[in-house]
Design a protein around this motif. Structure first.
Motif, mmCIF file in Angstrom:
data_model
loop_
_atom_site.group_PDB
_atom_site.id
_atom_site.type_symbol
_atom_site.label_atom_id
_atom_site.label_comp_id
_atom_site.label_asym_id
_atom_site.label_seq_id
_atom_site.Cartn_x
_atom_site.Cartn_y
_atom_site.Cartn_z
ATOM 1 N N PHE A 85 0.828 -1.201 0.000
ATOM 2 C CA PHE A 85 0.000 0.000 0.000
ATOM 3 C C PHE A 85 0.865 1.255 0.000
ATOM 4 O O PHE A 85 0.664 2.169 -0.802
ATOM 5 N N VAL A 86 1.842 1.292 0.882
ATOM 6 C CA VAL A 86 2.739 2.452 0.982
ATOM 7 C C VAL A 86 3.480 2.663 -0.334
ATOM 8 O O VAL A 86 3.580 3.785 -0.837
ATOM 9 N N ALA A 87 3.998 1.578 -0.920
ATOM 10 C CA ALA A 87 4.738 1.691 -2.180
ATOM 11 C C ALA A 87 3.851 2.227 -3.295
ATOM 12 O O ALA A 87 4.275 3.092 -4.072
ATOM 13 N N VAL A 88 2.619 1.751 -3.381
ATOM 14 C CA VAL A 88 1.702 2.208 -4.435
ATOM 15 C C VAL A 88 1.359 3.683 -4.239
ATOM 16 O O VAL A 88 1.362 4.456 -5.200
ATOM 17 N N VAL A 89 1.099 4.090 -3.019
ATOM 18 C CA VAL A 89 0.768 5.494 -2.761
ATOM 19 C C VAL A 89 1.956 6.392 -3.099
ATOM 20 O O VAL A 89 1.804 7.405 -3.776
ATOM 21 N N ALA A 133 -3.597 -7.809 -3.166
ATOM 22 C CA ALA A 133 -3.344 -7.515 -1.753
ATOM 23 C C ALA A 133 -4.068 -6.252 -1.319
ATOM 24 O O ALA A 133 -4.663 -6.201 -0.235
ATOM 25 N N ILE A 134 -4.057 -5.233 -2.152
ATOM 26 C CA ILE A 134 -4.756 -3.993 -1.811
ATOM 27 C C ILE A 134 -6.263 -4.221 -1.839
ATOM 28 O O ILE A 134 -6.997 -3.674 -1.013
ATOM 29 N N GLY A 135 -6.723 -5.068 -2.729
ATOM 30 C CA GLY A 135 -8.143 -5.432 -2.746
ATOM 31 C C GLY A 135 -8.567 -6.086 -1.442
ATOM 32 O O GLY A 135 -9.656 -5.808 -0.922
ATOM 33 N N ARG A 136 -7.706 -6.941 -0.888
ATOM 34 C CA ARG A 136 -8.005 -7.563 0.411
ATOM 35 C C ARG A 136 -8.055 -6.516 1.524
ATOM 36 O O ARG A 136 -8.922 -6.569 2.399
ATOM 37 N N GLY A 150 -13.395 -2.036 4.398
ATOM 38 C CA GLY A 150 -14.666 -1.575 3.858
ATOM 39 C C GLY A 150 -14.584 -0.288 3.060
ATOM 40 O O GLY A 150 -15.464 0.561 3.147
ATOM 41 N N THR A 151 -13.513 -0.142 2.266
ATOM 42 C CA THR A 151 -13.338 1.067 1.469
ATOM 43 C C THR A 151 -13.695 0.829 0.014
ATOM 44 O O THR A 151 -13.944 -0.296 -0.398
ATOM 45 N N LEU A 152 -13.668 1.895 -0.786
ATOM 46 C CA LEU A 152 -13.919 1.803 -2.217
ATOM 47 C C LEU A 152 -12.719 1.208 -2.945
ATOM 48 O O LEU A 152 -11.589 1.341 -2.503
#
Length: 57
Positions: free
Chosen positions: A4-8, A30-33, A39-41
């Motif tokens: 997540f951090v790397a993608v952001v 992984a981000i989908g999980r 419970g986010t978009l």
């Protein structure tokens, strides 16, 4: 969470995955999980990622 951090920070799934030595599809899954867990978009529905500015050293 490192995915997540790397993608952001990279603002891109492919570059974020390359930074943590993981293929884009695995990063996306992984981000989908994480999204499901919190419970986010879906990020794919969000047009752009804008991380907060990095603090100056």
């Amino acid at each position: 969470m490192s995915y997540f951090v790397a993608v952001v920070e990279e603002r891109n799934f492919t570059r974020g995955g390359a930074r943590v030595d993981v293929v884009r599809s695995a990063v996306f899954a992984a981000i989908g999980r994480l999204e499901h867990e919190f419970g986010t978009l879906r990020w794919s529905a969000i047009p752009a990622i804008s991380p907060p500015p990095r603090p100056e050293a």
